[in-house]
Design a protein around this motif. Structure first.
Motif, short mmCIF file in Angstrom:
data_model
loop_
_atom_site.label_atom_id
_atom_site.label_comp_id
_atom_site.label_asym_id
_atom_site.label_seq_id
_atom_site.Cartn_x
_atom_site.Cartn_y
_atom_site.Cartn_z
N PHE A 178 5.62 -10.43 -11.25
CA PHE A 178 6.90 -11.09 -11.01
C PHE A 178 7.82 -10.20 -10.16
N GLN A 179 7.84 -8.90 -10.47
CA GLN A 179 8.69 -7.98 -9.70
C GLN A 179 8.18 -7.83 -8.26
N LEU A 180 6.86 -7.87 -8.09
CA LEU A 180 6.30 -7.85 -6.73
C LEU A 180 6.74 -9.06 -5.93
N VAL A 181 6.73 -10.22 -6.57
CA VAL A 181 7.14 -11.45 -5.89
C VAL A 181 8.62 -11.37 -5.51
N ARG A 182 9.45 -10.87 -6.42
CA ARG A 182 10.88 -10.72 -6.13
C ARG A 182 11.10 -9.76 -4.96
N TRP A 183 10.37 -8.66 -4.98
CA TRP A 183 10.47 -7.69 -3.88
C TRP A 183 10.08 -8.34 -2.56
N ASN A 184 9.01 -9.10 -2.57
CA ASN A 184 8.52 -9.75 -1.35
C ASN A 184 9.55 -10.74 -0.80
N ARG A 185 10.18 -11.47 -1.70
CA ARG A 185 11.18 -12.44 -1.29
C ARG A 185 12.39 -11.73 -0.65
N ALA A 186 12.77 -10.59 -1.23
CA ALA A 186 13.93 -9.86 -0.73
C ALA A 186 13.69 -9.27 0.66
N HIS A 187 12.42 -9.03 0.99
CA HIS A 187 12.11 -8.37 2.27
C HIS A 187 11.21 -9.22 3.16
N LYS A 188 11.26 -10.51 2.95
CA LYS A 188 10.44 -11.42 3.72
C LYS A 188 10.80 -11.30 5.21
N GLY A 189 9.79 -11.23 6.04
CA GLY A 189 10.01 -11.11 7.47
C GLY A 189 10.03 -9.68 7.96
N GLU A 190 10.06 -8.72 7.05
CA GLU A 190 10.04 -7.31 7.42
C GLU A 190 8.62 -6.76 7.29
N SER A 191 8.33 -5.69 8.02
CA SER A 191 7.03 -5.04 7.89
C SER A 191 6.97 -4.37 6.53
N ARG A 192 5.89 -4.59 5.79
CA ARG A 192 5.82 -4.07 4.43
C ARG A 192 4.38 -3.95 3.99
N ALA A 193 4.17 -3.15 2.95
CA ALA A 193 2.83 -2.98 2.38
C ALA A 193 2.99 -2.66 0.90
N VAL A 194 1.93 -2.89 0.17
CA VAL A 194 1.88 -2.56 -1.26
C VAL A 194 0.90 -1.42 -1.46
N ILE A 195 1.37 -0.34 -2.08
CA ILE A 195 0.51 0.78 -2.45
C ILE A 195 0.41 0.80 -3.96
N PHE A 196 -0.79 0.74 -4.50
CA PHE A 196 -0.91 0.81 -5.96
C PHE A 196 -1.62 2.11 -6.36
N TYR A 197 -1.19 2.65 -7.48
CA TYR A 197 -1.71 3.93 -7.95
C TYR A 197 -2.90 3.73 -8.87
N ASN A 198 -4.05 4.22 -8.44
CA ASN A 198 -5.26 4.22 -9.25
C ASN A 198 -5.69 2.80 -9.62
N TYR A 199 -6.60 2.71 -10.59
CA TYR A 199 -7.14 1.39 -10.94
C TYR A 199 -6.84 1.00 -12.38
N ARG A 200 -5.69 1.43 -12.88
CA ARG A 200 -5.25 0.92 -14.18
C ARG A 200 -4.96 -0.58 -14.03
N LEU A 201 -5.33 -1.34 -15.05
CA LEU A 201 -5.21 -2.79 -14.96
C LEU A 201 -3.77 -3.22 -14.74
N GLU A 202 -2.82 -2.48 -15.34
CA GLU A 202 -1.40 -2.86 -15.25
C GLU A 202 -0.89 -2.90 -13.82
N THR A 203 -1.50 -2.11 -12.94
CA THR A 203 -1.03 -2.05 -11.56
C THR A 203 -2.02 -2.64 -10.57
N ALA A 204 -3.29 -2.39 -10.78
CA ALA A 204 -4.29 -2.87 -9.82
C ALA A 204 -4.37 -4.40 -9.79
N LEU A 205 -4.39 -5.03 -10.96
CA LEU A 205 -4.54 -6.49 -10.99
C LEU A 205 -3.36 -7.21 -10.35
N PRO A 206 -2.11 -6.88 -10.70
CA PRO A 206 -0.99 -7.55 -10.01
C PRO A 206 -1.00 -7.31 -8.50
#
Length: 401
Positions: free
Chosen positions: A83-111
């Motif tokens: 949900f927070q990722l979606v909110r972030w994306n909406r706030a910066h829509k149209g700008e150059s952006r990327a998602v970096i996730f740390y390691n493969y813990r399910l809490e971060t990798a899956l979202p």
């Protein structure tokens, strides 16, 4: 905010490497949002609402809402992080952006993976301390993370690796290696020749870090009976972990009057810095003959170099690749080889007087914020097709170091 969710709010997930990456990204003129599903789980069934605070120069950390309850916490965190990722994306829509996730813990990798599939925003992994190789991790959780890693490999647009050994686990050729952390050269003290002292005072060795099997504290304890004690030895141990009681028992039972061992537990920043400044030799015993060694560079080595003292380390990860008369090394996770290396230092201390200066030169050339920022920029520029890098979101895990 102090002790928020069980941790000091100054540490986004108890991992200094993550903060180093963040500052290096800012050095490259990126704006970062860190989404951190941080919680020291105590099973209190307490609910934590979403929080945010500023970090770095112009970035922020967001804690997604969660509840401190086994299993429930995982499922709720998966939803609130996405949900927070979606909110972030909406706030910066149209700008150059990327998602970096740390390691493969399910809490971060899956979202992060789901977000990539739905929104087509470039996806980059910051890969270290692989869950698949951590001795203490539940075997079923390990299997899940391996499955997630295999699937995520198809989605990756880039990778930041803690060791070159990890190249074999990624498919993308858009990667860089950032070992152990980053530094500001202006904050480092100049290092010339070091004096390891003489027989009229004790030789001070320091072990700092987690007290567990992977980091090899037992190897150091097993080596001590084989160390030459013509010169008094003062060994200081600081840290915590599952082998803490074993360390205390060893100290209580060891009878060599020429070796004094002090266990400090977990020290605050001031006491820790004072202890490190007094050291003659820092010892890193992270095991090289286990699976964990292929996904972890000993960040303690980087930290040790900053103090301008001699470092004795195992040949774990990329150590032998980068070592050019910078560190004293030993091999095979052998207590006898470790003891032999200590004895050699004690016999010929002048032979190693320039090692710390060489190590400092390597640190500045490979780990300065500016150098790391350049490495990260290359990965980001390639991952973000045709874009000017302005916004980067860093999805981080609850993993401790």
């Amino acid at each position: 905010m102090h002790q928020k969710r069980g941790y000091s709010s100054k540490h986004t997930a108890g991992n200094k490497k993550i903060d180093c990456i963040l500052h290096a990204l800012e050095e490259g003129d990126n704006q970062i949002t860190v989404i951190s599903p941080l919680l020291l789980k105590k099973n209190t069934f307490r609910f934590f609402s979403a929080d945010r605070y500023s970090i770095g120069h112009r970035s922020e950390v967001i804690y997604p809402a969660t509840v401190d309850a086994k299993f429930i916490s995982l499922f709720l965190t998966l939803f609130t992080t996405f949900f927070q990722l979606v909110r972030w994306n909406r706030a910066h829509k149209g700008e150059s952006r990327a998602v970096i996730f740390y390691n493969y813990r399910l809490e971060t990798a899956l979202p992060a993976m789901l977000f990539k599939m739905l929104y087509r925003v470039p996806l980059i992994v910051e890969y270290e301390d692989g869950i698949y190789a951590v001795t203490e991790t539940n075997k079923y959780y390990k299997k899940l993370t391996v499955m997630v890693e295999k699937f995520a490999n198809k989605l990756l647009d880039g990778a930041v690796l803690v060791t070159s050994v990890l190249k074999k686990r990624i498919r993308t050729d858009n990667y860089t290696v950032v070992r152990g952390g980053t530094v500001h050269p202006a904050k480092l003290k100049p290092v010339q020749e070091v004096n390891l002292g003489t027989a009229d005072r004790a030789f001070r060795m320091v072990y700092s870090g987690r007290l567990d099997y992977d980091r090899g504290i037992e190897i150091l304890l097993e080596a001590l009976p084989h160390v030459n004690t013509e010169r008094m030895i003062q060994l200081d141990i600081t840290g915590y972990g599952p082998l803490e009681e074993k360390v205390k028992q060893f100290i209580a039972s060891q009878s060599n009057a020429r070796i004094n061992i002090t266990f400090h537990g977990f020290l605050d920043d001031n006491d820790y810095a004072a202890l490190m400044e007094q050291a003659d030799l820092f010892v890193n015993t992270q095991r090289e003959k286990i699976l964990f060694s292929e996904c972890s560079f000993p960040s303690k080595v980087v930290e040790y170099i900053k103090y301008g003292k001699l470092v004795l380390t195992s040949g774990v990860s990329d150590i032998n690749l980068i070592n050019q008369n910078m560190f004293v090394t030993y091999g095979n996770d052998s207590a006898q080889e470790l003891a032999a290396a200590i004895n050699e230092i004690l016999r010929h201390p002048a032979q190693y007087s320039l090692y710390p200066a060489r190590a400092m030169q390597w640190l500045i050339s490979d780990c300065s914020h500016k150098v790391v920022a350049g490495k990260l920029d290359k990965v980001l520029n390639r991952a973000i097709s045709g874009g000017t890098k302005e916004k980067v979101v860093y999805s981080e895990s609850t993993s401790m170091k």
